[in-house]
Design a protein around this motif. Sequence first.
Motif, PDB file in Angstrom:
ATOM      1  N   UNK A 112       0.819  -1.253   0.038  1.00 20.83           N
ATOM      2  CA  UNK A 112       0.166  -0.040   0.137  1.00 20.83           C
ATOM      3  C   UNK A 112       0.658   1.290  -0.061  1.00 20.83           C
ATOM      4  N   UNK A 113       0.467   2.347  -0.573  1.00 20.52           N
ATOM      5  CA  UNK A 113       1.094   3.544  -0.594  1.00 20.52           C
ATOM      6  C   UNK A 113       1.172   4.040   0.805  1.00 20.52           C
ATOM      7  N   UNK A 114       2.255   4.613   1.297  1.00 24.83           N
ATOM      8  CA  UNK A 114       2.552   5.066   2.575  1.00 24.83           C
ATOM      9  C   UNK A 114       2.682   3.954   3.679  1.00 24.83           C
ATOM     10  N   UNK A 160       9.914   4.510   3.923  1.00 22.82           N
ATOM     11  CA  UNK A 160       8.810   4.521   3.488  1.00 22.82           C
ATOM     12  C   UNK A 160       8.351   4.481   1.922  1.00 22.82           C
ATOM     13  N   UNK A 161       7.196   4.273   1.623  1.00 22.82           N
ATOM     14  CA  UNK A 161       6.977   4.215   0.186  1.00 22.82           C
ATOM     15  C   UNK A 161       7.368   5.489  -0.912  1.00 22.82           C
ATOM     16  N   UNK A 174       9.157   0.392  -5.490  1.00 22.86           N
ATOM     17  CA  UNK A 174       7.870   0.015  -5.193  1.00 22.86           C
ATOM     18  C   UNK A 174       7.251  -0.694  -6.341  1.00 22.86           C
ATOM     19  N   UNK A 175       7.493  -0.513  -7.643  1.00 17.25           N
ATOM     20  CA  UNK A 175       7.054  -1.131  -8.616  1.00 17.25           C
ATOM     21  C   UNK A 175       7.268  -2.642  -8.701  1.00 17.25           C
ATOM     22  N   UNK A 216       5.335  -2.935   7.189  1.00 16.82           N
ATOM     23  CA  UNK A 216       4.253  -2.362   8.122  1.00 16.82           C
ATOM     24  C   UNK A 216       3.529  -1.599   7.287  1.00 16.82           C
ATOM     25  N   UNK A 217       2.179  -1.573   7.872  1.00 17.05           N
ATOM     26  CA  UNK A 217       1.181  -0.652   7.227  1.00 17.05           C
ATOM     27  C   UNK A 217       1.436   0.874   7.259  1.00 17.05           C
ATOM     28  N   UNK A 218       0.372   1.472   6.686  1.00 14.31           N
ATOM     29  CA  UNK A 218       0.731   2.962   6.606  1.00 14.31           C
ATOM     30  C   UNK A 218       0.941   3.732   7.639  1.00 14.31           C
ATOM     31  N   UNK A 219       1.994   4.541   7.867  1.00 15.97           N
ATOM     32  CA  UNK A 219       2.606   5.473   8.917  1.00 15.97           C
ATOM     33  C   UNK A 219       3.144   6.623   7.999  1.00 15.97           C
ATOM     34  N   UNK A 220       2.967   7.850   9.018  1.00 17.16           N
ATOM     35  CA  UNK A 220       3.697   8.919   8.242  1.00 17.16           C
ATOM     36  C   UNK A 220       4.916   8.981   8.500  1.00 17.16           C
ATOM     37  N   UNK A 221       5.565   8.118   9.359  1.00 20.41           N
ATOM     38  CA  UNK A 221       7.073   8.100   9.566  1.00 20.41           C
ATOM     39  C   UNK A 221       7.484   6.843  10.009  1.00 20.41           C
TER      40      UNK A 221
END
Length: 123
Positions: free
Chosen positions: A28-30, A51-52, A72-73, A97-102
Amino acid sequence: VQLVEFGGGSVQAGGSLRLFCVAGGYTYSGDCMGWFRQAPGKEREGVSAIRSDGSTSYEDSVKGRFTISRDNAKNTLNLQMDSLKPGDTAMYYCGYGSWRTYCSGDPGNYGYWGQGTQVTVSS
């Protein structure tokens, strides 16, 4: 997400190794991907995370020696390790890990793990 690591091995101090991780399944993005290590009798610790969007973090002892990157691709994660030291000896794990800001090196923020690849640095 399934993770498979490659590239560990044995090297003398001052040498280099490159670790690879391939992620299967949807990402996932992020999201965060990272490298962690665990030496015998010690807890798993974060080495580097990315991060992504390409933002990175490094554990202090590896700054200037290790470089993390991801595609990422292709869902791949790399860790270039230069100027290796005996203290870098450990089992190295790829984590997702899933989406995080950092993206930090806290293993608790990562829910998926590879099987690990051994890195041994001799003096």
